[in-house]
Design a protein around this motif. Structure first.
Motif, short mmCIF file in Angstrom:
data_model
loop_
_atom_site.label_atom_id
_atom_site.label_comp_id
_atom_site.label_asym_id
_atom_site.label_seq_id
_atom_site.Cartn_x
_atom_site.Cartn_y
_atom_site.Cartn_z
N PHE A 119 6.58 103.07 121.59
CA PHE A 119 6.93 101.65 121.67
C PHE A 119 6.29 100.86 120.55
O PHE A 119 6.95 100.11 119.84
CB PHE A 119 6.52 101.07 123.03
N GLN A 120 4.98 101.01 120.34
CA GLN A 120 4.26 100.18 119.38
C GLN A 120 4.02 100.93 118.08
O GLN A 120 3.61 102.09 118.08
CB GLN A 120 2.92 99.73 119.95
N MET A 121 4.30 100.24 116.97
CA MET A 121 3.94 100.72 115.64
C MET A 121 3.30 99.57 114.89
O MET A 121 3.66 98.40 115.10
CB MET A 121 5.18 101.22 114.87
N GLU A 122 2.33 99.87 114.07
CA GLU A 122 1.68 98.85 113.24
C GLU A 122 2.73 98.04 112.48
O GLU A 122 3.63 98.61 111.87
CB GLU A 122 0.73 99.53 112.26
N ARG A 123 2.63 96.72 112.56
CA ARG A 123 3.60 95.84 111.90
C ARG A 123 3.06 95.39 110.55
O ARG A 123 1.87 95.12 110.39
CB ARG A 123 3.89 94.61 112.76
N LEU A 124 3.94 95.27 109.57
CA LEU A 124 3.57 94.91 108.22
C LEU A 124 4.25 93.61 107.80
O LEU A 124 5.30 93.25 108.35
CB LEU A 124 3.98 96.03 107.25
N PRO A 125 3.69 92.91 106.83
CA PRO A 125 4.34 91.68 106.34
C PRO A 125 5.71 92.00 105.75
O PRO A 125 5.94 93.09 105.22
CB PRO A 125 3.37 91.17 105.27
N PRO A 126 6.65 91.06 105.81
CA PRO A 126 7.98 91.30 105.24
C PRO A 126 7.92 91.42 103.72
O PRO A 126 7.13 90.75 103.05
CB PRO A 126 8.77 90.06 105.67
N ILE A 127 8.76 92.29 103.18
CA ILE A 127 8.84 92.44 101.72
C ILE A 127 10.28 92.31 101.23
O ILE A 127 10.54 92.50 100.03
CB ILE A 127 8.25 93.79 101.25
N HIS A 128 11.23 91.97 102.12
CA HIS A 128 12.63 91.99 101.71
C HIS A 128 12.97 90.95 100.66
O HIS A 128 14.00 91.05 99.99
CB HIS A 128 13.55 91.84 102.93
N GLN A 129 12.10 89.92 100.49
CA GLN A 129 12.35 88.93 99.45
C GLN A 129 11.43 89.11 98.25
O GLN A 129 11.42 88.27 97.34
CB GLN A 129 12.20 87.52 100.02
N LYS A 130 10.70 90.21 98.20
CA LYS A 130 9.88 90.52 97.03
C LYS A 130 10.73 91.38 96.08
O LYS A 130 10.59 92.60 96.01
CB LYS A 130 8.60 91.23 97.44
N TYR A 131 11.60 90.71 95.36
CA TYR A 131 12.62 91.42 94.60
C TYR A 131 12.06 92.24 93.45
O TYR A 131 12.74 93.16 92.97
CB TYR A 131 13.67 90.43 94.11
N ALA A 132 10.84 91.97 93.03
CA ALA A 132 10.23 92.79 91.99
C ALA A 132 9.97 94.22 92.47
O ALA A 132 9.83 95.13 91.65
CB ALA A 132 8.92 92.16 91.53
N LEU A 133 9.95 94.42 93.80
CA LEU A 133 9.73 95.77 94.35
C LEU A 133 11.00 96.60 94.42
O LEU A 133 10.93 97.81 94.62
CB LEU A 133 9.13 95.66 95.76
N TYR A 134 12.15 95.96 94.28
CA TYR A 134 13.41 96.69 94.43
C TYR A 134 13.65 97.58 93.21
O TYR A 134 13.64 97.11 92.08
CB TYR A 134 14.57 95.71 94.56
N HIS A 135 13.88 98.85 93.47
CA HIS A 135 14.26 99.77 92.40
C HIS A 135 14.96 100.98 93.00
O HIS A 135 15.12 101.07 94.21
CB HIS A 135 13.04 100.19 91.56
#
Length: 326
Positions: A126-142
């Protein structure tokens, strides 16, 4: 055999597929493929394991790469709705005579490990460590810009039996392929999260993992990946596609990682949230079933798969064959 009626009130509540653990023979080589080429994000890593997530995901990981002596699949993981559902799953699985144990998994809460009736290893949490969103950090997209893990497809020696079991735990059939001569299922697509599938079953030697799929924004991302792979030493890893499936209507590409684990890059399927949605039937010999544009799949696509650790592989009950490319 007839498709079972949807089980809308299963014994425990599965939200969606979650993650997969691949055992790989060269961790650095696999890291280069998944992180540098495909574009999955490395979250944590050490000398034995690498945890990866895709751009839209808030959970700690959707894929684990673990160093080992031979390439295998350790497990497929599913997320449950609540802690209470973990206990309900334990009770129900025990009633079915299936193996159950609590296991410790980094970055997760209580985790229940079992095997389905075919021997395929599953884990529920049920529980997994949650992380900050990165979907708008477009420099990470590759790479191919993977947004999320989408589905598993597994070889099954008895697709009817697989559909019956997963229907009992709440998966619903969206599309299926039936062999007219025997009346048996050759393949079936089943979902929990409201897409075409979280898990699918294809007739073949099993249990084995056929592929793990990642959702990408557009078909152009797939074209970009093909250009990248063909010019960076991965030409031989391109197995099938690009194309558009008849089943699911998805635009697809199939590639193989350095150990032969198959990955599908996938977009453009459709919504299936209505509980009374009627499944779509396909004939096994329909050439547009595999590819809407009519091109048949290569033989490797029907024969090659990844072994599940500890599972005994046997031959399928159904001997019927679809159209195969020469």
């Amino acid at each position: 055999m007839p498709i079972p009626m949807p089980n809308l009130y299963p014994p425990f509540n599965i939200v969606r597929l979650s993650h997969v653990e691949f055992i790989v023979t060269d961790l650095a080589r696999s890291r280069a493929f998944y992180a540098d080429t495909l574009g999955l994000q490395v979250v944590t890593e050490d000398a034995e394991r690498i945890y990866l997530r895709a751009m839209e995901e808030r959970g700690h990981h959707c894929m684990i790469l673990r160093q080992g002596p031979k390439a295998e699949v350790s497990m497929l993981a599913l997320k449950l709705y609540s802690e209470e559902d973990l206990d309900k799953a334990w009770d129900w699985l025990c009633e079915q005579g299936l193996p159950v144990e609590w296991v410790e998994r980094p970055h997760q809460g209580r985790t229940l490990r079992t095997r389905d009736p075919s021997g395929m290893p599953l884990e529920f949490y049920f529980q997994m460590e949650r992380l900050p969103p990165i979907h708008q950090k477009y420099a990470l997209y590759h790479g191919v810009r993977p947004l999320r893990i989408d589905h598993f497809n597994c070889f099954s020696t008895d697709v009817d039996a697989s559909v019956e079991f997963y229907n009992r735990i709440g998966f619903r059939v969206t599309e299926y392929t039936e062999d007219d001569e025997s009346g048996r299922l050759w393949a079936a697509w089943m979902h929990r999260k409201g897409g075409v599938h979280d898990i699918a079953f294809t007739n073949g030697r099993g249990p084995r993992l056929h592929h793990t799929a990642f959702w990408v924004p557009t078909p152009l991302n797939i074209i970009d990946l093909l250009d990248l792979m063909s010019t960076t030493g991965y030409l031989a890893n391109i197995e099938r596609g690009p194309g558009r499936h008849g089943i699911s209507n998805a635009f697809f590409l199939y590639i193989l990682d350095p150990d032969g684990h198959r990955i599908e890059i996938y977009c453009s399927d459709y919504q299936t949230v209505d509980p009374d949605l009627e499944p779509i039937r396909w004939d096994l010999k329909d050439p547009q079933r595999q590819t809407l544009w009519g091109a048949p799949a290569p033989r490797s696509w029907f024969e090659h798969g990844s072994i599940f650790a500890g599972a005994h592989v046997t031959e399928p009950l159904l001997k019927a064959q679809p159209i195969i490319a020469p």
